[in-house]
Design a protein around this motif. Structure first.
Motif, PDB file in Angstrom:
ATOM      1  N   GLN A  74     -39.417  27.455  84.482  1.00  0.00           N
ATOM      2  CA  GLN A  74     -38.277  28.367  84.603  1.00  0.00           C
ATOM      3  C   GLN A  74     -38.699  29.666  85.272  1.00  0.00           C
ATOM      4  O   GLN A  74     -38.001  30.186  86.150  1.00  0.00           O
ATOM      5  CB  GLN A  74     -37.693  28.670  83.222  1.00  0.00           C
ATOM      6  CG  GLN A  74     -36.524  29.656  83.250  1.00  0.00           C
ATOM      7  CD  GLN A  74     -36.082  30.066  81.855  1.00  0.00           C
ATOM      8  OE1 GLN A  74     -36.353  29.374  80.874  1.00  0.00           O
ATOM      9  NE2 GLN A  74     -35.401  31.203  81.767  1.00  0.00           N
ATOM     10  N   GLU A  78     -37.367  31.347  88.762  1.00  0.00           N
ATOM     11  CA  GLU A  78     -36.866  32.721  88.844  1.00  0.00           C
ATOM     12  C   GLU A  78     -37.624  33.516  89.906  1.00  0.00           C
ATOM     13  O   GLU A  78     -37.026  34.267  90.681  1.00  0.00           O
ATOM     14  CB  GLU A  78     -36.994  33.401  87.481  1.00  0.00           C
ATOM     15  CG  GLU A  78     -36.070  32.852  86.414  1.00  0.00           C
ATOM     16  CD  GLU A  78     -36.284  33.510  85.069  1.00  0.00           C
ATOM     17  OE1 GLU A  78     -37.219  34.334  84.954  1.00  0.00           O
ATOM     18  OE2 GLU A  78     -35.537  33.202  84.120  1.00  0.00           O
ATOM     19  N   ALA A 131     -30.414  40.404  91.090  1.00  0.00           N
ATOM     20  CA  ALA A 131     -31.002  39.551  90.050  1.00  0.00           C
ATOM     21  C   ALA A 131     -30.014  39.358  88.904  1.00  0.00           C
ATOM     22  O   ALA A 131     -29.791  38.242  88.433  1.00  0.00           O
ATOM     23  CB  ALA A 131     -32.298  40.162  89.534  1.00  0.00           C
ATOM     24  N   ARG A 132     -29.399  40.466  88.465  1.00  0.00           N
ATOM     25  CA  ARG A 132     -28.465  40.390  87.338  1.00  0.00           C
ATOM     26  C   ARG A 132     -27.166  39.696  87.713  1.00  0.00           C
ATOM     27  O   ARG A 132     -26.710  38.774  87.027  1.00  0.00           O
ATOM     28  CB  ARG A 132     -28.147  41.803  86.831  1.00  0.00           C
ATOM     29  CG  ARG A 132     -29.266  42.505  86.101  1.00  0.00           C
ATOM     30  CD  ARG A 132     -28.754  43.797  85.467  1.00  0.00           C
ATOM     31  NE  ARG A 132     -28.114  44.660  86.449  1.00  0.00           N
ATOM     32  CZ  ARG A 132     -28.749  45.561  87.186  1.00  0.00           C
ATOM     33  NH1 ARG A 132     -30.060  45.708  87.065  1.00  0.00           N
ATOM     34  NH2 ARG A 132     -28.080  46.319  88.040  1.00  0.00           N
ATOM     35  N   ILE A 137     -30.337  36.747  86.222  1.00  0.00           N
ATOM     36  CA  ILE A 137     -31.646  37.017  85.623  1.00  0.00           C
ATOM     37  C   ILE A 137     -31.663  38.444  85.090  1.00  0.00           C
ATOM     38  O   ILE A 137     -31.401  39.385  85.824  1.00  0.00           O
ATOM     39  CB  ILE A 137     -32.776  36.847  86.657  1.00  0.00           C
ATOM     40  CG1 ILE A 137     -32.791  35.411  87.202  1.00  0.00           C
ATOM     41  CG2 ILE A 137     -34.126  37.198  86.045  1.00  0.00           C
ATOM     42  CD1 ILE A 137     -33.768  35.210  88.345  1.00  0.00           C
ATOM     43  N   SER A 138     -31.962  38.588  83.805  1.00  0.00           N
ATOM     44  CA  SER A 138     -32.046  39.920  83.212  1.00  0.00           C
ATOM     45  C   SER A 138     -33.355  40.052  82.457  1.00  0.00           C
ATOM     46  O   SER A 138     -34.048  39.064  82.185  1.00  0.00           O
ATOM     47  CB  SER A 138     -30.878  40.163  82.244  1.00  0.00           C
ATOM     48  OG  SER A 138     -30.996  39.323  81.104  1.00  0.00           O
ATOM     49  N   THR A 142     -35.231  36.838  80.664  1.00  0.00           N
ATOM     50  CA  THR A 142     -36.236  36.341  81.583  1.00  0.00           C
ATOM     51  C   THR A 142     -37.249  35.444  80.874  1.00  0.00           C
ATOM     52  O   THR A 142     -37.499  35.589  79.680  1.00  0.00           O
ATOM     53  CB  THR A 142     -36.990  37.519  82.260  1.00  0.00           C
ATOM     54  OG1 THR A 142     -37.770  37.018  83.340  1.00  0.00           O
ATOM     55  CG2 THR A 142     -37.890  38.229  81.265  1.00  0.00           C
TER      56      THR A 142
END
Length: 231
Positions: A74, A78, A131-132, A137-138, A142
């Motif tokens: 994962q 990312e 990203a957010r 993705i935060s 993460t």
């Protein structure tokens, strides 16, 4: 004047909580089922303990490796997405602003305000904004492979120790009911704990883990009994 009001949300626990609950549940269920199955086959006490200890060590290592590999995959995904986003920002920042603005429009903002918000956020932290809002993705969610591996392996060991303690404490004549009851009580406590941390229904969480734990022990006991009779 902007007043800062910090709120604590339960999603900040999701990374370690998922791995910890999975590890503890797997430790209790797998080792209890293993002990019950071997005991049902009329094995000696030393053999039951040996099987349980071997299962604990192997299971803890397996959980650690499995969580680390899974969460690392994962994390790699990312990282790849973030690198691609950085390249896109370097090549065509205006297109990326439009893309971000379109996301805000889809969430209910009008076009003019969406563009203003996109400009402000990208001026402050362009890659963070994408990203957010584009990748989801935060910092809270993460991937953290080492944290997941340690949480899962540690709680597996703790969970697995419960049915093993029952074997040590109780006489051989009542191994199966003693281990079963002890393990189901531990599963119930785990359900209450996970529900408390996660803000979910305690009853629902408890019934869920107890049901699957009981089912696993019944099946392995039946298999152990069949093999015991065959031998």
């Amino acid at each position: 004047m902007v007043l800062l009001h910090k709120e604590k949300h339960r999603t900040q626990h999701i990374g370690w909580l998922r791995a910890a609950v999975l590890g503890a549940n797997d430790g209790i269920v797998s080792i209890a089922s293993l002990i019950v199955g071997v005991a049902a086959a009329q094995a000696a006490t030393n053999d039951i303990l040996l099987a349980g200890i071997a299962g604990l060590v192997a299971g803890a290592m397996s959980m650690a490796a499995g969580e680390y590999i899974s969460v690392s995959s994962q994390a790699d995904t990312e990282k790849s997405d973030m690198n691609r986003e950085r390249n896109e920002l370097e090549k065509n920042v205006e297109s990326e602003k439009e893309e971000l603005a379109s996301i805000y429009v889809s969430r209910g903002l009008d076009s003019e305000l969406a563009i203003q918000v996109a400009n402000k956020l990208m001026a402050h932290d362009a890659i963070g904004a994408h990203a957010r809002d584009e990748l989801g993705i935060s910092e809270i969610l993460t991937a953290r492979p080492i944290q997941a591996a340690l949480s899962s392996a540690g709680t597996f060991t703790i969970g697995a120790a419960m049915p093993l303690l029952a074997v040590i404490i109780f006489p051989a004549s009542i191994f199966i009911p003693a281990v079963s009851v002890t393990s189901l009580l531990c599963l119930a406590l785990l359900g209450v704990f996970s529900a408390q941390i996660g803000g979910a229904s305690k009853l629902k969480a408890t019934l869920r883990v107890v049901f699957w734990g009981a089912l696993a022990m019944v099946i392995t006991a039946g298999i152990g009994a069949l093999f015991g009779i065959a031998v």
